[in-house]
Enzyme design. Structure first.
Site, PDB file in Angstrom:
ATOM      1  N   ALA A 123      18.411 -18.322  12.136  1.00 11.48           N
ATOM      2  CA  ALA A 123      18.229 -18.721  13.529  1.00 11.48           C
ATOM      3  C   ALA A 123      18.997 -17.715  14.383  1.00 11.48           C
ATOM      4  O   ALA A 123      19.930 -17.073  13.906  1.00 11.48           O
ATOM      5  CB  ALA A 123      18.787 -20.121  13.727  1.00 11.48           C
ATOM      6  N   GLY A 163      17.936 -19.900   8.383  1.00 15.11           N
ATOM      7  CA  GLY A 163      16.582 -20.242   8.821  1.00 15.11           C
ATOM      8  C   GLY A 163      15.534 -19.288   8.260  1.00 15.11           C
ATOM      9  O   GLY A 163      14.358 -19.644   8.159  1.00 15.11           O
ATOM     10  N   GLU A 165      14.762 -20.585   4.946  1.00 16.20           N
ATOM     11  CA  GLU A 165      14.073 -21.868   5.150  1.00 16.20           C
ATOM     12  C   GLU A 165      12.613 -21.659   5.552  1.00 16.20           C
ATOM     13  O   GLU A 165      11.729 -22.394   5.107  1.00 16.20           O
ATOM     14  CB  GLU A 165      14.826 -22.696   6.196  1.00 16.20           C
ATOM     15  CG  GLU A 165      16.162 -23.219   5.653  1.00 16.20           C
ATOM     16  CD  GLU A 165      17.025 -23.846   6.723  1.00 16.20           C
ATOM     17  OE1 GLU A 165      17.280 -23.183   7.747  1.00 16.20           O
ATOM     18  OE2 GLU A 165      17.444 -25.001   6.548  1.00 16.20           O
ATOM     19  N   GLU A 169      24.907 -20.925   6.149  1.00 14.37           N
ATOM     20  CA  GLU A 169      25.287 -21.782   7.283  1.00 14.37           C
ATOM     21  C   GLU A 169      26.736 -22.252   7.207  1.00 14.37           C
ATOM     22  O   GLU A 169      27.444 -22.269   8.208  1.00 14.37           O
ATOM     23  CB  GLU A 169      24.354 -23.003   7.373  1.00 14.37           C
ATOM     24  CG  GLU A 169      22.972 -22.700   7.921  1.00 14.37           C
ATOM     25  CD  GLU A 169      21.974 -22.268   6.855  1.00 14.37           C
ATOM     26  OE1 GLU A 169      22.397 -21.889   5.745  1.00 14.37           O
ATOM     27  OE2 GLU A 169      20.760 -22.310   7.146  1.00 14.37           O
TER      28      GLU A 169
HETATM   29  N1  DAK Z   1      21.082 -14.019  15.116  1.00 14.52           N
HETATM   30  C1  DAK Z   1      21.187 -13.141  16.122  1.00 14.52           C
HETATM   31  N2  DAK Z   1      21.417 -11.827  15.939  1.00 14.52           N
HETATM   32  C2  DAK Z   1      21.555 -11.402  14.667  1.00 14.52           C
HETATM   33  C3  DAK Z   1      21.455 -12.277  13.565  1.00 14.52           C
HETATM   34  C4  DAK Z   1      21.191 -13.649  13.828  1.00 14.52           C
HETATM   35  N3  DAK Z   1      21.065 -14.549  12.863  1.00 14.52           N
HETATM   36  N4  DAK Z   1      21.649 -11.550  12.440  1.00 14.52           N
HETATM   37  C5  DAK Z   1      21.845 -10.294  12.823  1.00 14.52           C
HETATM   38  N5  DAK Z   1      21.804 -10.193  14.159  1.00 14.52           N
HETATM   39  C6  DAK Z   1      21.975  -8.993  14.975  1.00 14.52           C
HETATM   40  C7  DAK Z   1      23.413  -8.474  14.906  1.00 14.52           C
HETATM   41  O1  DAK Z   1      24.238  -9.181  15.816  1.00 14.52           O
HETATM   42  C8  DAK Z   1      23.224  -7.043  15.280  1.00 14.52           C
HETATM   43  O2  DAK Z   1      23.085  -6.919  16.678  1.00 14.52           O
HETATM   44  P1  DAK Z   1      23.791  -5.725  17.499  1.00 14.52           P
HETATM   45  O3  DAK Z   1      25.217  -5.825  17.170  1.00 14.52           O
HETATM   46  O4  DAK Z   1      23.129  -4.485  16.959  1.00 14.52           O
HETATM   47  O5  DAK Z   1      23.444  -6.020  18.921  1.00 14.52           O
HETATM   48  C9  DAK Z   1      21.875  -6.690  14.655  1.00 14.52           C
HETATM   49  O6  DAK Z   1      21.218  -7.938  14.431  1.00 14.52           O
HETATM   50  C10 DAK Z   1      22.021  -5.982  13.313  1.00 14.52           C
HETATM   51  O7  DAK Z   1      22.851  -6.750  12.495  1.00 14.52           O
HETATM   52  P2  DAK Z   1      24.113  -6.149  11.720  1.00 14.52           P
HETATM   53  O8  DAK Z   1      24.694  -4.993  12.458  1.00 14.52           O
HETATM   54  O9  DAK Z   1      25.027  -7.264  11.392  1.00 14.52           O
HETATM   55  O10 DAK Z   1      23.392  -5.596  10.394  1.00 14.52           O
HETATM   56  P3  DAK Z   1      24.054  -5.396   8.968  1.00 14.52           P
HETATM   57  O11 DAK Z   1      23.039  -4.637   8.168  1.00 14.52           O
HETATM   58  O12 DAK Z   1      25.442  -4.797   9.068  1.00 14.52           O
HETATM   59  O13 DAK Z   1      24.236  -6.834   8.357  1.00 14.52           O
HETATM   60  C11 DAK Z   1      23.459  -9.084   7.832  1.00 14.52           C
HETATM   61  C12 DAK Z   1      23.066  -7.598   8.038  1.00 14.52           C
HETATM   62  C13 DAK Z   1      22.144  -9.865   7.650  1.00 14.52           C
HETATM   63  C14 DAK Z   1      24.283  -9.224   6.558  1.00 14.52           C
HETATM   64  C15 DAK Z   1      24.266  -9.586   9.060  1.00 14.52           C
HETATM   65  O14 DAK Z   1      23.540  -9.225  10.234  1.00 14.52           O
HETATM   66  C16 DAK Z   1      24.466 -11.072   9.072  1.00 14.52           C
HETATM   67  O15 DAK Z   1      25.332 -11.585   8.320  1.00 14.52           O
HETATM   68  N6  DAK Z   1      23.738 -11.753   9.943  1.00 14.52           N
HETATM   69  C17 DAK Z   1      23.908 -13.165  10.157  1.00 14.52           C
HETATM   70  C18 DAK Z   1      23.276 -13.959   9.019  1.00 14.52           C
HETATM   71  C19 DAK Z   1      23.432 -15.407   9.296  1.00 14.52           C
HETATM   72  O16 DAK Z   1      24.554 -15.957   9.238  1.00 14.52           O
HETATM   73  N7  DAK Z   1      22.333 -16.037   9.696  1.00 14.52           N
HETATM   74  C20 DAK Z   1      22.345 -17.321  10.339  1.00 14.52           C
HETATM   75  C21 DAK Z   1      22.476 -18.441   9.346  1.00 14.52           C
HETATM   76  S1  DAK Z   1      22.606 -19.935  10.224  1.00 14.52           S
HETATM   77  C22 DAK Z   1      18.805 -25.442  13.750  1.00 14.52           C
HETATM   78  C23 DAK Z   1      18.172 -25.291  12.581  1.00 14.52           C
HETATM   79  C24 DAK Z   1      18.473 -24.241  11.755  1.00 14.52           C
HETATM   80  C25 DAK Z   1      19.483 -23.357  12.097  1.00 14.52           C
HETATM   81  C26 DAK Z   1      20.103 -23.531  13.271  1.00 14.52           C
HETATM   82  C27 DAK Z   1      19.793 -24.565  14.109  1.00 14.52           C
HETATM   83  N8  DAK Z   1      18.490 -26.537  14.625  1.00 14.52           N
HETATM   84  C28 DAK Z   1      17.838 -27.651  13.967  1.00 14.52           C
HETATM   85  C29 DAK Z   1      18.610 -26.425  15.993  1.00 14.52           C
HETATM   86  C30 DAK Z   1      19.738 -22.273  11.198  1.00 14.52           C
HETATM   87  C31 DAK Z   1      20.905 -21.629  11.249  1.00 14.52           C
HETATM   88  C32 DAK Z   1      21.027 -20.377  10.547  1.00 14.52           C
HETATM   89  O17 DAK Z   1      20.060 -19.719  10.202  1.00 14.52           O
END
Ligand code: DAK
Length: 262
Positions: free
Chosen positions: A65, A110, A113, A133
């Site tokens: 997400a 997400g 998912e 998460e």
């Molecule tokens: N959201 C927004 N931006 C993101 C992102 C994300 N999930 N993942 C990456 N980005 C952005 C980074 O901020 C970065 O932006 P800039 O700094 O360039 O502006 C750009 O994408 C490139 O990312 P990185 O520089 O971090 O790239 P790396 O290759 O170094 O690292 C990575 C890749 C995938 C390991 C890292 O980006 C990372 O850890 N990303 C976050 C992964 C994560 O934690 N995903 C979210 C899981 S929580 C809901 C239902 C479901 C959910 C929420 C609410 N409701 C029912 C309302 C689900 C929640 C989730 O998915």
């Protein structure tokens, strides 16, 4: 509808839907969710599409997400976001045409998912998949706690959900989380090949098999089997079973009725 965050490309009876926000690693924001819902509606109504490939642009499939968008939400906004996400996932899961996730890179939170809401998953050997998460103090919000154990079993699901560390593609294959692993440059072609094979089968049978498996997952064996008997009858009622069997004996390709209104 014109789309900003996704593209749709046709190849024969297959539609390739690409989530296209590579600067944010294709993170799912509200706008992308809305576009996915519209894309699925268009695909549902198009009798010339028999299967869908869902993939991501750049190095990620979907990195989850959109955390930036989530961080600014108030309670009611988060409630709406949740409903929107559920609608988008349901649009994929309930689409009458099978959806193959071509997991080209990170499929996190997400992102995993949405891949699990698809019917089949093919991963690039470079893909990384996980439910991180808990590292953000969150629980999965798009049924990760429910679909993951169904695919990989409780022990493995709990490890992935509780530790929060991603796994690589060979591990995902050994868990049964993905159906196949292929080289990155072969991924979309492998997914298209499977989509083409699916789309050459009886369109009604395909839609009914998908519905049977999905409905059966939430029902007991008895209820699921009763539903299966109904749709088995339907295949004869609409003529596809007669056509398929006749084509077999006449040693020819079946001439399926693709138009719902024929
Ligand atoms: N959201 C927004 N931006 C993101 C992102 C994300 N999930 N993942 C990456 N980005 C952005 C980074 O901020 C970065 O932006 P800039 O700094 O360039 O502006 C750009 O994408 C490139 O990312 P990185 O520089 O971090 O790239 P790396 O290759 O170094 O690292 C990575 C890749 C995938 C390991 C890292 O980006 C990372 O850890 N990303 C976050 C992964 C994560 O934690 N995903 C979210 C899981 S929580 C809901 C239902 C479901 C959910 C929420 C609410 N409701 C029912 C309302 C689900 C929640 C989730 O998915």
């Amino acid at each position: 509808m014109t789309f900003k965050n996704i593209t749709i490309e046709r190849d024969g009876l297959t539609a390739v839907v690409t989530i296209n926000r590579p600067d944010a690693l294709n993170a799912l924001n509200g706008e992308t969710m809305r576009e996915l819902i519209h894309a699925m509606m268009e695909i549902e109504e198009d009798d010339d599409i028999g299967a869908v490939v869902l993939t991501g642009a750049g190095k990620a499939f979907v990195a989850g997400a959109d955390i930036a968008e989530l961080s600014e939400m108030g309670g009611m906004e988060a409630r709406e976001a949740s409903k929107l996400g559920q609608k988008a996932f349901a649009a994929i899961e309930n689409l009458s045409k099978p959806v193959i996730a071509a997991i080209n890179g990170y499929a996190l939170g997400g992102g995993l998912e949405i891949a699990m809401a698809c019917d089949v998953r093919i991963a690039s050997s470079k893909a990384k998949m996980g439910q991180p998460e808990v590292t953000l103090g969150l629980t999965p919000g798009f049924a990760g706690t429910q679909r993951l154990p169904r695919l990989v079993g409780f022990g493995r699901a709990k490890e992935l959900l509780l530790v929060g560390k991603p796994i690589d593609a060979p591990t995902a294959l050994s868990y049964g989380l993905v159906n196949r692993v292929v080289e990155p440059d072969e991924l979309v072609d492998a997914a298209k090949e499977m989509a083409g094979a699916i789309a050459s089968n009886g369109p009604a049978a395909i839609a009914l098999v998908k519905a049977c498996v999905n409905k059966g997952a939430g029902a007991g064996l008895e209820t699921g089997s009763a539903y299966e008997a109904e749709v088995f009858g339907l295949c004869f009622g609409i003529g596809d079973a007669h056509e398929g069997i006749a084509a077999f004996f006449e040693k020819r390709d079946p001439a399926w009725k693709r138009k719902k209104k024929d």
